[in-house]
Design a protein around this motif. Structure first.
Motif, PDB file in Angstrom:
ATOM      1  N   UNK A   1      38.544  38.257  37.826  1.00  0.00           N
ATOM      2  CA  UNK A   1      39.292  37.401  38.759  1.00  0.00           C
ATOM      3  C   UNK A   1      40.795  37.495  38.563  1.00  0.00           C
ATOM      4  N   UNK A   2      41.216  38.284  37.598  1.00  0.00           N
ATOM      5  CA  UNK A   2      42.642  38.359  37.312  1.00  0.00           C
ATOM      6  C   UNK A   2      43.201  39.698  37.790  1.00  0.00           C
ATOM      7  N   UNK A   3      44.524  39.709  38.005  1.00  0.00           N
ATOM      8  CA  UNK A   3      45.147  40.944  38.475  1.00  0.00           C
ATOM      9  C   UNK A   3      45.252  41.934  37.316  1.00  0.00           C
ATOM     10  N   UNK A   4      45.580  43.168  37.670  1.00  0.00           N
ATOM     11  CA  UNK A   4      45.746  44.223  36.670  1.00  0.00           C
ATOM     12  C   UNK A   4      46.774  43.790  35.627  1.00  0.00           C
ATOM     13  N   UNK A   5      47.888  43.267  36.131  1.00  0.00           N
ATOM     14  CA  UNK A   5      48.977  42.848  35.257  1.00  0.00           C
ATOM     15  C   UNK A   5      48.501  41.743  34.312  1.00  0.00           C
ATOM     16  N   UNK A   6      47.839  40.751  34.886  1.00  0.00           N
ATOM     17  CA  UNK A   6      47.381  39.617  34.073  1.00  0.00           C
ATOM     18  C   UNK A   6      46.391  40.047  32.994  1.00  0.00           C
ATOM     19  N   UNK A   7      45.540  41.005  33.337  1.00  0.00           N
ATOM     20  CA  UNK A   7      44.586  41.507  32.358  1.00  0.00           C
ATOM     21  C   UNK A   7      45.294  41.997  31.106  1.00  0.00           C
ATOM     22  N   UNK A   8      46.369  42.753  31.318  1.00  0.00           N
ATOM     23  CA  UNK A   8      47.094  43.284  30.161  1.00  0.00           C
ATOM     24  C   UNK A   8      47.870  42.178  29.470  1.00  0.00           C
TER      25      UNK A   8
END
Lengths: 274, 347
Positions: free
Chosen positions: A109-116
């Motif tokens: 549910x999170x964006x690529x950026x948020x994942x990192x």
């Protein structure tokens, strides 16, 4: 304290490479099933070890044992000379081990950026109050996280997808994102569980280069589990072959390719030999 | 949009809200005012439960329990000794409590802290279980609280409850606490800690393998959520002027869960809007419980028909708007700005 102890003993001489990870007589039993039996490894700094074996050989179990997702039945695991056998997963990660998963485990549910960005939480120094009050100390850390996240996305080539939902990425890129996320915890040892699974030949080639590049740039020691022999034979310096939890061979890629036991485990041999 | 601009706009909005509160307190119809107060308390409860259920993904049914603790603690602290005397005519209130009276604000804070403490005590053992099991354990906790409060007569006055609580709760209090709740929880969610909570919601194993201490973060969500539930309990007690253990039953938790599901799990805007809307709808729908004449058929008034309508509404939401009415859309100044830009283009 713990982190300092790890830092102190690093040798500078290239010949006497320090032991990063040491597994001694590690055994894991699930009830009557012996998943891993008397596994030993001594991994030196900067080494790239391949771990291969047929399905169910216990490769992923070894990763799970190292990061204490499951406890060992017998044996000892040391990381930079420190016994980590009984430490909790989050402590082990904090010491500098990171991993990826065979079946990709992104935060969907999170964006690529948020994942990192999430992966930087482990080394966050601000406490909850500092973060909620948005005090300068936290603001600095947040800026640092943003910047580093951007660098990591560039490293694996997904910066143009920063705001996309992670689940919307194609398979190959999801794997790369997972690697970037693992790198964000600033590990010294990286465990890659079948990074090339589901990739086409071009992507696999690119992945090989990526693994070698990040090992160089972030001074990593790497263990790779892989079925794709093009990956494992090209990049690893040493290979350990497992079959039914037992180590059946260990050596350089060329040695492994000629080992009759390995060929037997992979291809099977007629009854007269069995 | 710059951060300073956003802060400025938010501050302006808050000032506008307070001007509205000032005039409402002077001129608004007391009945409407009361519903609005209730709605804002629902909003506090929904936002705080959303932190636990929506953002951290820990399905808790214990919110009414935390509320009860907050309501009783604060009520016992802000009630005057005389009111307490008249309430506890069966068994007298235990010693220091019967003489203490402290200001409403501090009573609310202590109520919240007590609830947070309970959140910690409950959270620590409960959070070893997951999913449905957690729901059952937290439900059990909330029932234990209810049962305890029914039987601890020398502290809670048992099933008789507390009556004649002074009415401190007004729009100033409810609006202020709603704003505080929203800001604090929004800040947590947007911070690195919030990312960790959302990571736990999405994939516990992956979160743990990124070095996130699952236990610590789950307890964090519980403690913060419980604190605001406790404060909301204190506000509600003073608004209704009477509390008894049975008003904090599981039905109350269901209402809050319904609000966050309708508003969207993990959506603060949704929780606030639906929370306030829910209070108004509850009042407006009273007519369905009255005796009615439809096409010549006389239907007697059935108590609880309102909840039936809400159940249908909930089912429709789950069937057609999985993510709630608001889904992932949060209120943001960027969004407002875009809205205006679109208008301009059209002109």
């Amino acid at each position: 304290m713990i982190l300092q102890a790890v830092e102190v003993e690093r040798t500078t001489e290239p010949n006497v490479r320090q032991t990063v990870l040491k597994l001694e007589h590690v055994t894991k039993k699930f009830g009557g099933l012996v998943a891993v039996s008397d596994f030993n490894v001594d991994l030196k700094e900067g080494e790239l070890l391949g771990l291969i074996g047929p399905n169910g050989a216990g490769k992923t179990t070894i990763f799970n044992l190292i990061t204490h997702v499951i406890p060992v039945t017998e044996g000892k695991i040391e990381f930079y000379g420190k016994d980590i056998t009984k430490l909790s997963t989050d402590r082990i990660i904090k010491l500098g081990i990171a991993r990826t998963f065979q079946n990709i485990r992104l935060f969907s549910n999170m964006s690529v950026k948020e994942n990192i960005m999430t992966a930087f939480h482990v080394h966050l120094k601000s406490d909850l109050f500092t973060a909620v009050a948005f005090l300068p100390k936290y603001r600095e850390e947040e800026e640092f996280i943003q910047q580093k996240t951007w660098e990591l996305m560039k490293e694996v080539g997904i910066e143009h997808l920063a705001d996309h939902k992670s689940s919307s990425l194609p398979y190959g890129l999801q794997r790369k994102l997972e690697i970037a996320r693992a790198l964000a915890t600033s590990p010294k040892l990286l465990l890659l569980d079948e990074p090339a699974a589901g990739m086409n030949p071009d992507e696999t080639l690119e992945l090989n280069q990526l693994i070698l590049r990040i090992r160089e740039r972030y001074k990593l020691t790497v263990i790779v589990i892989e079925h794709d022999m093009k990956v494992i034979m090209n990049i690893s310096e040493r290979i350990i072959v497992l079959d039914h939890g037992v180590t059946i061979a260990e050596g350089t890629p060329s040695e492994i390719q000629q080992n009759p036991l390995v060929i037997k485990a992979y291809l099977g041999v007629g009854d007269e030999d069995a | 949009m710059k951060r300073s601009t956003r802060v400025l706009l938010s501050l302006m909005l808050i000032i506008v809200i307070y001007i509205f509160v000032y005039f409402s307190e002077l001129h608004m119809d007391p009945f409407i005012k009361r519903i609005l107060n209730t709605g804002l308390i629902y909003a506090i409860l929904a936002v705080s439960l959303n932190l636990i259920n929506g953002f951290t993904g820990q399905f808790s049914l214990g919110h009414a329990g935390f509320m009860a603790i907050g309501a009783y603690t604060s009520a016992l602290l802000y009630m005057s000794p005389e009111t307490k005397m008249s309430n506890f005519f069966m068994i007298p209130l235990i010693s220091p409590l019967d003489r203490i009276q402290i200001p409403f604000f501090w009573a609310l804070i202590i109520g919240g802290l007590m609830a947070a403490g309970a959140g910690f005590i409950v959270g620590a053992p409960c959070l070893r279980v997951r999913g449905d099991y957690l729901a059952i354990v937290t439900y059990g906790f909330s029932e234990i609280i209810r049962s305890l409060f029914n039987n601890l007569q020398n502290i809670t006055n048992g099933p008789l409850g507390l009556k004649g609580l002074p009415t401190y709760t007004n729009l100033w209090w409810t609006v202020s606490w709603t704003i505080v709740t929203i800001i604090v929880i929004k800040r947590i969610v947007d911070s690195s800690y919030g990312r960790a909570l959302k990571a736990i919601r999405d994939d516990e194993v992956a979160a743990e393998n990124l070095g996130i201490n699952l236990f610590k973060h789950k307890v964090l969500a519980f403690v913060v959520g419980a604190f605001f539930a406790g404060v909301a309990g204190g506000l509600l007690g003073s608004l209704l002027m009477t509390i008894d253990p049975n008003s904090f039953s599981i039905l109350f938790t269901y209402q809050i869960i319904m609000i966050i599901l309708l508003g969207g799990l993990g959506n603060i805007t949704g929780s606030v809007v639906v929370g306030i809307g829910f209070a108004f709808l509850m009042e407006w729908l009273r007519f369905v419980e009255m005796p009615m004449h439809i096409f010549g058929i006389e239907i007697p008034g059935i108590l609880g028909m309102r909840m039936l309508i809400f159940s249908v509404l909930l089912m429709l939401t789950i069937l057609f708007f999985r993510q709630g009415i608001f889904g992932q859309r949060e209120f943001s100044w960027e969004g407002v700005a875009k809205l205006f830009q679109k208008r301009k283009v059209k002109e």
